[in-house]
Scaffold this active site. Structure first.
Site, PDB file in Angstrom:
ATOM      1  N   LYS A 113       0.823  -1.215   0.000  1.00 19.33           N
ATOM      2  CA  LYS A 113       0.000   0.000   0.000  1.00 19.33           C
ATOM      3  C   LYS A 113       0.862   1.273   0.000  1.00 19.33           C
ATOM      4  O   LYS A 113       0.442   2.308  -0.503  1.00 19.33           O
ATOM      5  CB  LYS A 113      -0.923   0.025   1.212  1.00 19.33           C
ATOM      6  CG  LYS A 113      -1.864  -1.156   1.371  1.00 19.33           C
ATOM      7  CD  LYS A 113      -2.978  -1.168   0.343  1.00 19.33           C
ATOM      8  CE  LYS A 113      -4.085  -2.146   0.667  1.00 19.33           C
ATOM      9  NZ  LYS A 113      -3.700  -3.558   0.546  1.00 19.33           N
TER      10      LYS A 113
HETATM   11  C1  LIG Z   1      -4.240  -4.706  -0.029  1.00 22.49           C
HETATM   12  C2  LIG Z   1      -3.421  -5.942  -0.056  1.00 22.49           C
HETATM   13  C3  LIG Z   1      -3.616  -6.954  -1.030  1.00 22.49           C
HETATM   14  C4  LIG Z   1      -4.710  -6.871  -2.085  1.00 22.49           C
HETATM   15  O1  LIG Z   1      -4.462  -5.880  -3.057  1.00 22.49           O
HETATM   16  P1  LIG Z   1      -5.655  -5.379  -3.997  1.00 22.49           P
HETATM   17  O2  LIG Z   1      -5.101  -4.224  -4.741  1.00 22.49           O
HETATM   18  O3  LIG Z   1      -6.761  -4.970  -3.058  1.00 22.49           O
HETATM   19  O4  LIG Z   1      -6.053  -6.493  -4.866  1.00 22.49           O
HETATM   20  C5  LIG Z   1      -2.783  -8.053  -1.008  1.00 22.49           C
HETATM   21  N1  LIG Z   1      -1.827  -8.194  -0.070  1.00 22.49           N
HETATM   22  C6  LIG Z   1      -1.620  -7.257   0.885  1.00 22.49           C
HETATM   23  C7  LIG Z   1      -0.560  -7.483   1.911  1.00 22.49           C
HETATM   24  C8  LIG Z   1      -2.394  -6.094   0.932  1.00 22.49           C
HETATM   25  O5  LIG Z   1      -2.194  -5.175   1.893  1.00 22.49           O
END
Ligand SMILES: *Cc1c(COP(=O)(O)O)cnc(C)c1O
Length: 501
Positions: A113
């Site tokens: 993120k």
């Molecule tokens: C948010 C997240 C995901 C999923 O990503 P998307 O863009 O929502 O598909 C996968 N792994 C982790 C560790 C995340 O924080």
């Protein structure tokens, strides 16, 4: 370039407008109104560039109303040595001649993120200024764990912004809670809600659309905006690392220029893998995109059958950031593969709203299946994959990444495609240390140990350093102690923004 709504019933806006608004007024998502292409010459020139230069070049293609200086400042601030613990920003690790791991978690909060939530807070005030906005931006976030912390780190002390994060009081892990309540910064607020994540999220949605709250905060000189993953400003920085991974493989002589590769992406809201799809559309030599789901396998079913059905049981898993049944960003994919048919997309989204399910036509499904492949991993398979990958390669992966590895193995079995493949690694193994330590060290070693003790144990056993963002969290001062009932959230937002709390 302008941005139009996937539902076709709102006015196109500039990139700055799309970033400021987050979501279109008809409920659709903003998408570029034309395709963006990178020529082979442009791509080849990027081989020798740093991550920052690649980011600058690619962001400029989409954010056409931002100046090169503005984009350079955003990129430099986001991916700085203070924020990221490696100058490569997103290093690619080689497991064997076919398989590589793209590590997306070297930022301040140890999950992918950060890649977007370090950039968006720098774009947003500039977007507001460009669109003639004279109010400050108040960001509201409801989080089940990772997004809240990444947004807090991104927006801390960004001039012209305030951020309020709500989390369910008993719905996050101890590490995640401490990451948030110890947050530094003068413009940040963290509030626990006595309720579950759904109540927290509904509370935030209600505040966004409550005319009384909006009028009140407008008088205080604020307007609301959103940092969640449907904002285009979160999507575009994610396109960069797919290019960067490809270019690194070329630079390191692992692939020849022009050779295609596959990407495996652990998926929840479909944001990360959608960025890979855009990279492919732009001309990056990508063969298949492998969508890895956990037991909440609504996307696997969709990619296999063409029916999206969220009316199913919801499971809590050891890859909680993928525990999601409505993958919002899928709407953008549908728009692109239907040749931008807003009418059809609108119909499907209306069905999803009213019936909880929709079915796409055969032609659309064929186009999706030409690019995407999907399978899912349950928790036992995920644990076994962490253990086996560590034994076989000496490589430690977190639960989300392990879902990706498991699904990759199923892909090779099913298709025989042993072409070069990169797995997107979405979190540091230390962030989900309970499961990871159990997988590699066994139940005995973990029994009765607290989360912080486990960080030390895992670090000693593997020789890997504990990431800065997770270290000593239990010794940092707690700065945010407010707890409210769900129905008090609106009042608290007003009080926090007027400085009466
Ligand atoms: C948010 C997240 C995901 C999923 O990503 P998307 O863009 O929502 O598909 C996968 N792994 C982790 C560790 C995340 O924080």
């Amino acid at each position: 370039m302008l941005y139009e709504s996937t539902r076709g019933n709102s006015q196109p806006v500039s990139a700055a407008g799309a970033i400021k608004l987050g979501i279109a007024s008809d409920g659709g998502l903003f998408v570029p109104d034309r395709s963006v292409c990178v020529t082979s010459g442009e791509l080849s020139a990027m081989v020798r560039m740093s991550y920052h230069q690649r980011a600058q070049a690619l962001l400029q293609l989409f954010l056409t109303d931002f100046t090169p200086d503005e984009i350079r400042d955003c990129v430099a601030g986001a991916y700085s040595v203070e924020k990221f613990d490696t100058p490569e920003i997103t290093p690619v690790r080689k497991l064997d001649d076919h398989l590589y791991v793209l590590e997306l978690w070297h930022g301040p909060t140890c999950a992918f993120k950060d890649m977007a939530l370090q950039v968006l807070p720098r774009l947003l005030p500039r977007a507001a200024a460009k669109t003639g906005e004279d109010r400050d931006i108040a960001i509201l976030v409801a989080t089940s764990g990772d997004t809240g912390k990444a947004a807090l780190e991104g927006f801390r002390d960004v001039p012209g912004t305030r951020i309020i994060v709500f989390y369910p009081a008993r719905g996050v892990s101890e590490v995640q809670r401490l990451q948030m309540v110890t947050q530094q910064g003068e413009n940040v607020h963290v509030v626990a809600v006595e309720g579950n994540f759904d109540q927290t999220q509904s509370g935030v949605k209600e505040i966004f659309t409550d005319p009384a709250v909006n009028a009140a905060i407008n008088r205080q000189g604020y307007r609301f905006s959103s940092a969640n993953s449907i904002n285009w400003g979160r999507l575009v920085p994610q396109i960069v690392y797919y290019f960067s991974a490809y270019l690194d493989l070329v630079a390191q002589g692992e692939i020849s220029f022009g050779q295609t590769i596959n990407f495996v992406v652990p998926t929840g809201n479909f944001g990360n893998i959608l960025a890979a799809f855009y990279a492919r559309q732009m001309g990056l030599p990508v063969n298949r995109l492998i969508c890895a789901a956990n037991r909440n396998n609504v996307l696997t079913d969709f990619i296999r059958t063409g029916t999206y059905d969220r009316t199913r049981e919801f499971f809590r898993t050891i890859s909680p950031s993928m525990d999601i049944l409505i993958s919002s960003n899928l709407e953008r994919l549908l728009y692109e593969v239907t040749g931008r048919d807003a009418g059809r997309v609108r119909g499907w989204m209306a069905m999803l709203q009213s019936e909880g399910r929709y079915r796409v036509d055969g032609g659309t499904l064929e186009k999706i299946q030409a690019v995407f492949w999907s399978d899912f991993a349950g928790d036992p398979a995920t644990m076994e994959t962490i253990r086996n990958t560590y034994r076989q390669y000496g490589y430690l992966m977190d639960t989300h990444t392990a879902v990706g590895k498991y699904v990759y193995d199923r892909y090779v079995e099913a298709t025989g495609d042993t072409g070069k493949t990169v797995i997107a690694s979405t979190a540091s193994p230390f962030k989900f240390n309970q499961s990871v330590a159990t997988a590699v060290l066994g139940e005995e070693a973990v029994r009765g140990k607290g989360e912080f003790e486990l960080l030390e144990i895992l670090s000693r056993a593997t020789g890997l350093p504990i990431p800065k963002g997770l270290k000593d969290l239990d010794k940092k001062p707690v700065r945010h102690t407010l707890t409210v009932a769900p129905e008090e959230m609106g009042r608290v937002v007003q009080e926090l923004l007027t400085g009466r709390n």
